[in-house]
Write an enzyme that holds these catalytic residues in place. Structure first.
Site, PDB file in Angstrom:
ATOM      1  N   HIS A  18       0.842  -1.209   0.000  1.00  0.00           N
ATOM      2  CA  HIS A  18       0.000   0.000   0.000  1.00  0.00           C
ATOM      3  C   HIS A  18       0.878   1.260   0.000  1.00  0.00           C
ATOM      4  O   HIS A  18       0.628   2.214  -0.735  1.00  0.00           O
ATOM      5  CB  HIS A  18      -0.896   0.023   1.248  1.00  0.00           C
ATOM      6  N   LYS A  42     -19.206  -5.770  10.405  1.00  0.00           N
ATOM      7  CA  LYS A  42     -18.098  -6.732  10.252  1.00  0.00           C
ATOM      8  C   LYS A  42     -16.961  -6.341  11.168  1.00  0.00           C
ATOM      9  O   LYS A  42     -16.580  -5.177  11.228  1.00  0.00           O
ATOM     10  CB  LYS A  42     -17.567  -6.689   8.805  1.00  0.00           C
ATOM     11  N   ARG A  91      -2.062  -6.358  -8.447  1.00  0.00           N
ATOM     12  CA  ARG A  91      -1.010  -7.353  -8.240  1.00  0.00           C
ATOM     13  C   ARG A  91      -1.065  -8.465  -9.270  1.00  0.00           C
ATOM     14  O   ARG A  91      -0.075  -8.854  -9.842  1.00  0.00           O
ATOM     15  CB  ARG A  91      -1.136  -7.968  -6.829  1.00  0.00           C
ATOM     16  N   SER A 129      -2.722  -8.040   3.063  1.00  0.00           N
ATOM     17  CA  SER A 129      -3.027  -7.827   4.482  1.00  0.00           C
ATOM     18  C   SER A 129      -3.421  -9.120   5.181  1.00  0.00           C
ATOM     19  O   SER A 129      -3.107  -9.307   6.354  1.00  0.00           O
ATOM     20  CB  SER A 129      -4.164  -6.807   4.637  1.00  0.00           C
TER      21      SER A 129
HETATM   22  P1  ADP Z   1      -9.639  -3.994  -0.261  1.00  0.00           P
HETATM   23  O1  ADP Z   1     -10.239  -4.426   1.023  1.00  0.00           O
HETATM   24  O2  ADP Z   1     -10.413  -2.957  -1.010  1.00  0.00           O
HETATM   25  O3  ADP Z   1      -9.091  -5.084  -1.165  1.00  0.00           O
HETATM   26  P2  ADP Z   1      -6.969  -3.603   0.557  1.00  0.00           P
HETATM   27  O4  ADP Z   1      -6.639  -2.935   1.843  1.00  0.00           O
HETATM   28  O5  ADP Z   1      -6.719  -5.061   0.507  1.00  0.00           O
HETATM   29  O6  ADP Z   1      -8.411  -3.193   0.230  1.00  0.00           O
HETATM   30  O7  ADP Z   1      -6.196  -2.919  -0.652  1.00  0.00           O
HETATM   31  C1  ADP Z   1      -6.403  -1.604  -1.054  1.00  0.00           C
HETATM   32  C2  ADP Z   1      -5.738  -1.355  -2.402  1.00  0.00           C
HETATM   33  O8  ADP Z   1      -4.354  -1.652  -2.303  1.00  0.00           O
HETATM   34  C3  ADP Z   1      -6.245  -2.247  -3.520  1.00  0.00           C
HETATM   35  O9  ADP Z   1      -6.237  -1.512  -4.721  1.00  0.00           O
HETATM   36  C4  ADP Z   1      -5.244  -3.350  -3.591  1.00  0.00           C
HETATM   37  O10 ADP Z   1      -5.178  -3.922  -4.880  1.00  0.00           O
HETATM   38  C5  ADP Z   1      -3.981  -2.577  -3.293  1.00  0.00           C
HETATM   39  N1  ADP Z   1      -2.947  -3.449  -2.757  1.00  0.00           N
HETATM   40  C6  ADP Z   1      -3.038  -4.315  -1.739  1.00  0.00           C
HETATM   41  N2  ADP Z   1      -1.865  -4.953  -1.530  1.00  0.00           N
HETATM   42  C7  ADP Z   1      -0.993  -4.471  -2.468  1.00  0.00           C
HETATM   43  C8  ADP Z   1       0.355  -4.755  -2.814  1.00  0.00           C
HETATM   44  N3  ADP Z   1       1.057  -5.674  -2.158  1.00  0.00           N
HETATM   45  N4  ADP Z   1       0.920  -4.082  -3.839  1.00  0.00           N
HETATM   46  C9  ADP Z   1       0.186  -3.156  -4.509  1.00  0.00           C
HETATM   47  N5  ADP Z   1      -1.101  -2.863  -4.256  1.00  0.00           N
HETATM   48  C10 ADP Z   1      -1.689  -3.508  -3.253  1.00  0.00           C
END
Ligand code: ADP
Length: 160
Positions: A18, A42, A91, A129
């Site tokens: 992120h 949730k 990704r 995450s």
């Molecule tokens: P969501 O719950 O909407 O999936 P996330 O917190 O998992 O939210 O992710 C938010 C954004 O960050 C999304 O666009 C996701 O694709 C991107 N993202 C998550 N992990 C990575 C990573 N390792 N590299 C690049 N982008 C990421």
């Protein structure tokens, strides 16, 4: 007119993946609002207040970044903060299929909105995450997947 983007996600927790997307997008926008989306029905792993505090800490020196929380539709939040761009990271091809549907639906609901995708750096492709949560839950060392500015002691599972 200010180019305002929002970066929405649950960020439970905010990872190096992120962080990298936000930093790389900074030159493209005047302001990036990191929107922690939540659903009061949730339960998250880390409380909203902590997720918010950590992201503020990571970007404390960055004046172009704001951190906010929102429950509800992302398009409504965009209207609220006057953002015309949604920033997302990609990704894998499955991310793409998922993101495509969301971006196209958002565009139908709010035609002025554009979703901007940045491809993840190769080394961040496997970082997500839910894996980081699993490592923390099992007392492993997740520090290599978390932004350097964070204090790892706060990530102990009992602290969650
Ligand atoms: P969501 O719950 O909407 O999936 P996330 O917190 O998992 O939210 O992710 C938010 C954004 O960050 C999304 O666009 C996701 O694709 C991107 N993202 C998550 N992990 C990575 C990573 N390792 N590299 C690049 N982008 C990421």
């Amino acid at each position: 007119m200010e180019r305002i983007a929002i970066f929405p996600g649950s960020f439970d927790p905010f990872t190096i993946g992120h962080e990298s997307i936000v930093k790389r997008a900074l030159p493209m926008f005047d302001k990036i609002v990191i929107m922690i989306g939540f659903n009061s029905n949730k339960k998250s792993f880390f409380p909203l207040e902590k997720r918010m505090k950590w992201i503020n800490q990571i970007f404390e020196d960055e004046t172009k970044i704001e951190v906010k929380s929102h429950e509800g539709l992302t398009v409504d939040f965009c209207k609220l903060v006057d953002a015309k761009y949604i920033l997302r990271g990609l990704r894998t091809s499955s991310d793409f299929e998922y993101e495509r549907a969301i971006a196209q639906v958002n565009k139908r609901m709010h035609p002025e909105l554009e979703t901007v995708f940045l491809l993840t750096k190769p080394e961040h492709t496997p970082v997500n995450s839910s894996i980081v949560r699993d490592i923390i839950l099992h007392d492993g060392d997740a520090s290599m997947f978390l932004p350097q500015k964070l204090n790892m002691n706060e990530f102990k599972k009992d602290e969650a």
